[in-house]
Design an enzyme around this catalytic site. Structure first.
Site, short mmCIF file in Angstrom:
data_model
loop_
_atom_site.label_atom_id
_atom_site.label_comp_id
_atom_site.label_asym_id
_atom_site.label_seq_id
_atom_site.Cartn_x
_atom_site.Cartn_y
_atom_site.Cartn_z
N LEU A 142 2.33 -10.73 -0.79
CA LEU A 142 2.01 -9.70 -1.79
C LEU A 142 0.49 -9.60 -1.84
CD1 LEU A 142 4.35 -10.49 -4.84
CD2 LEU A 142 4.65 -8.72 -3.11
N ASP A 143 -0.05 -8.39 -1.98
CA ASP A 143 -1.49 -8.23 -2.14
C ASP A 143 -1.95 -9.05 -3.35
OD1 ASP A 143 -1.57 -6.45 -0.04
OD2 ASP A 143 -1.44 -4.67 -1.31
N LYS A 144 -3.21 -9.45 -3.31
CA LYS A 144 -3.78 -10.26 -4.40
C LYS A 144 -3.52 -9.63 -5.77
CE LYS A 144 -8.19 -11.90 -6.26
NZ LYS A 144 -9.67 -11.90 -6.11
N ARG A 243 1.15 1.85 -1.65
CA ARG A 243 -0.15 2.35 -2.08
C ARG A 243 -0.53 3.63 -1.31
NH1 ARG A 243 -3.70 -3.07 -1.78
NH2 ARG A 243 -5.36 -1.65 -2.47
#
Length: 303
Positions: A142-144, A243
């Site tokens: 998962l992205d930060k 996104r």
């Protein structure tokens, strides 16, 4: 944890929980809350990721607090030594896998700048307490700044089995996305081929086979003129897929400056949360489903 109205703060065994009464920068707030500590000591607590604002880890000294927000401070280094996991909690664990709920602000794996304050490093330390030979392996990321459900493997063999059969193993990956503007369609389907620039920006191509095929379904949960809350289901799991597809839709994810967001500070974090991960267990073949509650700020902004 539910807020008690008895006073503006409370304590538990590992945390100090405070309610914000007036607008001010986070460092100034913490210096008052921990007046017995030096400025450098408080800065260190921030830098180590021991401070959470509402539903995300915050490390910026000048983060602007708003009245009504909740600030949680993991007390000290001793608390960390007492097996406290910073920025995540374990939802499930067995001999083969660990499933966590990750907060926004915590890296999944190490970067050039940060080696230790990651989900992987903390889980590695956690499993080694039982046996120094134990290991943890990344299955997906998962992205930060994305929160929610994430799975790790406890052996190289299980990692390979999961990754090599990911499309068959994963039964559901559902996200909550808080996006900018009013989404008028009740549901939709976005498909494109994703490519990456030299500066690591992902973008959509409509030319067949020009990149990795990405498919995203969404439905509207609620919305107003400024924000919409969507439930987003991934049919493919490409880098930055949601996104980019939300940008393509004309409704970028809140806080996502990289992909077109104009309202960076609306909730103090990226408006993306991995809500449900359902998969076939790599050993038992039993279908398991894990859910992480959608942050309250996603609902309050889109009412």
């Amino acid at each position: 944890m539910a807020k008690k109205k008895i006073s503006n703060y409370r304590k538990d065994a590992k945390s100090l929980i405070l309610e914000v009464k007036e607008s001010e920068e986070l460092l100034a707030f913490l210096l008052k809350a921990m007046s017995n500590r030096s400025r450098n000591s408080v800065k260190s607590i921030l830098a180590r990721g021991q401070v959470t604002v509402d539903d995300h880890i915050e490390t910026q000294y000048n983060y602007k607090l708003r009245p009504g927000q909740t600030v949680t401070i993991l007390k000290n280094k001793a608390a960390i030594k007492q097996n406290v996991l910073i920025g995540m909690n374990i939802l499930y664990e067995d001999e083969d896998i660990i499933v966590i709920n990750k907060e926004a602000g915590l890296l999944s794996i190490a970067t050039d700048k940060e080696k230790k304050q990651t989900a992987l490093h903390q889980l590695m330390e956690y499993v080694k307490r039982e046996n120094p030979e134990n290991r943890v392996f990344v299955v997906h990321r998962l992205d930060k700044d994305t929160s929610g459900v994430m799975m790790f493997a406890k052996s190289e063999q299980v990692k390979r089995k999961l990754q090599d059969n990911w499309k068959e193993v994963v039964k559901e990956r559902t996200y909550a996305a808080l996006v900018e503007g009013r989404v008028t369609k009740q549901k939709g389907y976005i498909t494109s081929w994703l490519r990456e620039t030299k500066t690591h920006m992902m973008y959509s191509s409509q030319t067949p086979n020009d990149g990795l095929h990405a498919k995203t379904r969404y439905k509207l949960i609620q919305g107003n003129e400024d924000f919409s809350l969507l439930e987003v289901e991934l049919e493919t799991g490409r880098k930055n897929q949601i996104r980019v597809h939300m940008q393509d839709l004309g409704h970028p994810v809140v806080g996502d400056k990289k992909y077109g967001s104009k309202k960076h500070q609306a909730i103090g974090r990226l408006g993306l949360h991995a809500k449900i991960l359902a998969f076939k267990h790599p050993t038992t073949n039993k279908t398991m489903s894990f859910k992480a509650d959608v942050p309250a700020s996603f609902f309050s902004k889109s009412k």
